[in-house]
Design an enzyme around this catalytic site. Structure first.
Site, short mmCIF file in Angstrom:
data_model
loop_
_atom_site.label_atom_id
_atom_site.label_comp_id
_atom_site.label_asym_id
_atom_site.label_seq_id
_atom_site.Cartn_x
_atom_site.Cartn_y
_atom_site.Cartn_z
N LYS A 1 0.73 3.69 -2.61
CA LYS A 1 0.71 5.58 -2.62
C LYS A 1 1.77 6.23 -2.84
O LYS A 1 1.77 7.81 -3.63
CB LYS A 1 -0.19 5.78 -1.36
CG LYS A 1 -1.04 4.68 -0.92
CD LYS A 1 -2.16 5.31 -2.16
CE LYS A 1 -4.13 5.28 -1.59
NZ LYS A 1 -4.56 5.16 -2.25
N TYR B 1 1.09 -1.39 -0.31
CA TYR B 1 0.01 -0.08 -0.22
C TYR B 1 1.18 1.33 0.21
O TYR B 1 0.36 2.83 -0.78
CB TYR B 1 -0.96 -0.01 1.20
CG TYR B 1 -2.15 1.17 1.30
CD1 TYR B 1 -2.68 1.45 0.69
CD2 TYR B 1 -2.24 2.05 2.29
CE1 TYR B 1 -4.07 1.94 0.30
CE2 TYR B 1 -2.69 2.86 2.73
CZ TYR B 1 -3.35 3.12 2.01
OH TYR B 1 -4.65 4.28 1.53
N1 LIG Z 1 -9.97 5.29 5.29
C1 LIG Z 1 -8.53 5.82 5.27
O1 LIG Z 1 -8.08 5.57 6.34
C2 LIG Z 1 -8.19 6.38 3.98
C3 LIG Z 1 -6.83 7.02 4.49
C4 LIG Z 1 -6.14 7.14 3.28
C5 LIG Z 1 -6.19 7.13 2.30
N2 LIG Z 1 -7.34 6.29 1.84
C6 LIG Z 1 -7.27 6.54 0.60
O2 LIG Z 1 -8.70 6.86 0.00
C7 LIG Z 1 -9.48 6.55 -0.95
C8 LIG Z 1 -10.91 5.84 -0.58
O3 LIG Z 1 -10.96 4.87 0.22
P1 LIG Z 1 -11.89 4.73 1.71
O4 LIG Z 1 -11.67 4.72 2.85
O5 LIG Z 1 -13.22 5.79 0.94
O6 LIG Z 1 -12.18 3.57 1.25
P2 LIG Z 1 -13.55 2.01 0.50
O7 LIG Z 1 -12.71 0.94 1.40
O8 LIG Z 1 -14.53 2.60 1.85
O9 LIG Z 1 -13.96 2.73 -0.79
C9 LIG Z 1 -12.91 2.53 -2.11
C10 LIG Z 1 -13.72 2.32 -2.81
O10 LIG Z 1 -13.03 2.15 -4.26
C11 LIG Z 1 -13.98 0.60 -4.84
N3 LIG Z 1 -12.56 0.32 -5.35
C12 LIG Z 1 -12.57 -1.42 -4.72
N4 LIG Z 1 -11.28 -1.40 -6.04
C13 LIG Z 1 -11.64 -1.23 -7.23
C14 LIG Z 1 -11.82 -1.60 -8.22
N5 LIG Z 1 -10.97 -2.46 -8.71
N6 LIG Z 1 -12.50 -0.73 -9.29
C15 LIG Z 1 -13.14 -0.08 -9.56
N7 LIG Z 1 -13.16 0.68 -7.91
C16 LIG Z 1 -12.74 -0.17 -6.48
C17 LIG Z 1 -14.59 0.20 -4.02
O11 LIG Z 1 -16.45 -0.17 -4.57
C18 LIG Z 1 -15.18 1.55 -3.15
O12 LIG Z 1 -16.56 2.01 -3.67
C19 LIG Z 1 -8.26 5.12 -1.01
O13 LIG Z 1 -7.96 5.58 -1.72
C20 LIG Z 1 -7.67 4.92 -0.19
O14 LIG Z 1 -6.54 4.42 -0.23
C21 LIG Z 1 -8.26 6.10 3.08
#
Ligand SMILES: NC(=O)c1ccc[n+]([C@@H]2O[C@H](COP(=O)([O-])OP(=O)(O)OC[C@H]3O[C@@H](n4cnc5c(N)ncnc54)[C@H](O)[C@@H]3O)[C@@H](O)[C@H]2O)c1
Length: 245
Positions: free
Chosen positions: A154, A150
């Site tokens: 990133k 991961y």
């Molecule tokens: N939640 C956290 O703590 C956090 C922290 C830092 C960064 N992020 C980043 O924020 C972004 C959103 O995260 P989130 O927390 O909303 O995640 P989440 O898991 O709640 O949602 C992820 C979304 O991506 C979609 N997805 C996954 N694989 C896919 C694919 N192959 N094709 C199309 N869609 C796909 C899922 O269906 C979902 O809608 C991500 O890039 C994540 O890395 C999240």
């Protein structure tokens, strides 16, 4: 500051839940002329469409390069893109498999390049300007334990942001990264609901809390708006100061 996206078309990937879902709602509130919600999760998209019929949904597995090109190329020009879809699994140094590494790179990095190229090339071809936000992570700079794949995906995304900011910036298209610490979403709960894991992180956060999806949506809307007209290639931590400690 009120962001008005009237006359602009927006596209959010990973739109079925978490940050992506909140972004779709916020784009509508900001008067976007059209909002595309893109995701692998057909059931989630159907629920979204039922609640917000004006949203145009596209179901696609973004890890499939050609399928993504096929499904997104016919869309209208997009002026505000958020590459938000992402995945995370624990990957411990010494035990990382090729499959796990590819899984993270394919979705968190390669898919962002593919979608950005589709969107930005169309803007360039039609002589229009726009902005892209890549949702990265604080893990690109500070490496949480057992997050090797991961973190690398990133960090590569942040570098991609820099290169795209230079090359599309020359056409008036701005590209920036937003790098959150933990966000209260299904992903955040999956990785950080155990206090033994999250407390050390929280203790090192001067503001003493994690993000809500709106904390991230606010920053994205600003970066996509004309108020951020000279911000390009920025890697922006949204972490309450964690990065400093
Ligand atoms: N939640 C956290 O703590 C956090 C922290 C830092 C960064 N992020 C980043 O924020 C972004 C959103 O995260 P989130 O927390 O909303 O995640 P989440 O898991 O709640 O949602 C992820 C979304 O991506 C979609 N997805 C996954 N694989 C896919 C694919 N192959 N094709 C199309 N869609 C796909 C899922 O269906 C979902 O809608 C991500 O890039 C994540 O890395 C999240």
């Amino acid at each position: 500051m009120i962001v008005d996206l009237a006359g602009k078309t927006a596209l959010v990937t990973g739109a079925s839940r978490g940050i992506g879902l909140r972004l779709v709602e916020r784009f509508i509130e900001a008067n976007a002329a059209k909002v595309y919600a893109v995701c692998i999760d057909g059931e989630g998209l159907a629920k979204l469409k039922e609640r917000l019929p004006q949203v145009e949904t596209v179901q696609v597995d973004l890890s499939k390069w050609d399928e993504t090109v096929e499904k997104l190329s016919p869309l209208d020009p997009v002026h505000a893109l958020v590459n938000c879809a992402g995945v995370v699994e624990y990957t411990k140094t010494g035990e990382v498999t090729e499959k796990a590494f590819d899984f993270h790179l394919d979705i968190n990095t390669k898919a962002c390049l593919n979608v950005a190229q589709i969107v930005c090339n169309k803007l360039v071809a039609t002589g229009q300007q726009g902005a892209v936000v890549n949702i990265s992570s604080i893990a690109a700079q500070k490496h949480p334990p057992d997050h090797l794949a991961y973190s690398v995906s990133k960090a590569a995304l942040d570098h991609l942001t820099h290169v795209l900011a230079i090359d599309y910036g020359r056409h008036g298209i701005r590209v920036n990264s937003v790098n959150p610490t933990v966000v209260a979403t299904p992903m955040g709960v999956k990785m950080w609901s155990d206090p033994a894991k999250s407390k050390p992180l929280l203790d090192r956060t001067p503001l003493g809390r994690f993000n809500t999806p709106d904390d991230i949506a606010d920053v994205c809307l600003y970066l996509l708006s004309d108020k951020a007209a000279m911000l390009n290639g920025v890697i922006l931590p949204v972490d309450g100061g964690y990065n400093l400690c």
